[in-house]
Scaffold this motif. Structure first.
Motif, PDB file in Angstrom:
ATOM      1  N   GLY A 110      45.969 -57.937  18.777  1.00 18.80           N
ATOM      2  CA  GLY A 110      46.619 -58.057  19.654  1.00 18.80           C
ATOM      3  C   GLY A 110      47.894 -58.133  19.890  1.00 18.80           C
ATOM      4  O   GLY A 110      48.196 -56.881  18.875  1.00 18.80           O
ATOM      5  N   GLU A 161      47.572 -62.911  20.910  1.00 16.25           N
ATOM      6  CA  GLU A 161      46.975 -62.661  21.697  1.00 16.25           C
ATOM      7  C   GLU A 161      47.905 -62.468  23.221  1.00 16.25           C
ATOM      8  O   GLU A 161      48.593 -63.356  22.866  1.00 16.25           O
ATOM      9  CB  GLU A 161      45.517 -63.647  22.335  1.00 16.25           C
ATOM     10  N   CYS A 166      39.073 -62.995  19.242  1.00 17.83           N
ATOM     11  CA  CYS A 166      39.051 -62.485  20.179  1.00 17.83           C
ATOM     12  C   CYS A 166      39.250 -60.868  19.761  1.00 17.83           C
ATOM     13  O   CYS A 166      39.928 -59.979  20.367  1.00 17.83           O
ATOM     14  CB  CYS A 166      41.338 -62.341  20.193  1.00 17.83           C
TER      15      CYS A 166
END
Length: 284
Positions: free
Chosen positions: A103, A217, A258
């Motif tokens: 991210g 993120e 993620c």
């Protein structure tokens, strides 16, 4: 290039992310080496390309958003898990924040500074000066925002980190970054040995600082970012080798939250570069 960089800093985040996504795919298609590395690293972690293809665009977004992050107005970053950070600060022994290349890790430091800098002092982080003179000057000035202290990766910089922790302040590190020769050890990362920094472990062990995991993120359509904080699952192991492995496993855990925003194309398994004389002993 400095003029272009400053010009891009005034554009809205959604535009920069759209531009970056396109550039990310251009770079992916243009570089066979990058494609092979991306696919090999994600496959090593158990992900087929279709599961992490979004990371191609996010790598471009990471680059395109830098002008805004360094020179533009502050961006929105929602924080989750603040109570974890509050408890760590309350212990009074400082905090070692650890983030992977996932991210917008650049904004994690800014968000920490904005939220806790006034009360608990600045967050200190190390950086490797750029080779280009204009970029090196920009990194030295623009990234040192209120509540953020960036220091070059030298022995003096590490000593300042230790002093900051002993004052109860915070430091930030990217432990999945390959350190110079002599400043790490070969430790499994997604099942393959990777040269891994020992600095994060040594800082925590020498000062008694708390370790807090942080991952950020990007939100869709340029709506900002979310940073998640949580403590290390288990107390840090005493033996150095076991503790470094523990940190690598913690980074794997964060990345799996993620995987579509991790930099799979980063040369995580490359051999370490020779350490310059001015940095000798940084991780001793």
């Amino acid at each position: 290039m400095p003029v272009v960089f400053r010009l891009l800093s005034v554009f809205p985040l959604w535009f920069l992310h759209a531009l970056g996504a396109a550039l990310g795919w251009v770079a992916f298609c243009a570089s066979p080496t990058y494609r092979r590395r991306f696919r090999a690293h994600s496959a090593l972690a158990g992900y087929p390309f279709r599961a992490v293809r979004a990371a191609v665009a996010h790598a471009g977004r990471m680059v395109a958003e830098l002008p805004r992050l360094w020179l533009g107005a502050p961006l929105s970053c929602h924080l989750e898990g603040e109570s974890c950070v509050e408890r760590a600060y309350a212990a009074g022994r400082g905090i070692v924040f650890l983030s992977p290349h996932q991210g917008c890790f650049e904004i994690v430091v800014q968000a920490i500074a904005q939220r806790w800098g006034a009360e608990h002092g600045p967050i200190t982080a190390l950086y490797r000066p750029a080779r280009q003179a204009w970029l090196a000057k920009l990194m030295e000035t623009a990234r040192n925002r209120p509540g953020v202290l960036l220091l070059p990766t030298t022995l003096a910089g590490v000593r300042q980190m230790i002093r900051a922790l002993r004052r109860g302040e915070a430091v930030g590190l990217l432990p999945d970054q390959v350190p110079p020769q002599g400043q790490g050890q070969w430790t499994p990362f997604f099942g393959r040995d990777a040269y891994t920094m020992t600095l994060a472990v040594r800082l925590a062990q020498q000062t008694g600082a708390a370790i807090v995991l942080a991952r950020c993120e990007r939100l869709a359509w340029g709506r900002g970012f979310v940073t998640y904080f949580e403590p290390l699952a288990q107390p840090l192991s005493a033996p150095l080798e076991a503790a470094v492995l523990q940190i690598n496993q913690a980074m794997e855990y964060l990345i799996r939250q993620c995987p579509g925003q991790y930099l799979w194309g980063y040369g995580r398994y490359k051999p370490p570069r020779a350490v310059p004389p001015s940095s000798a002993g940084v991780d001793a």
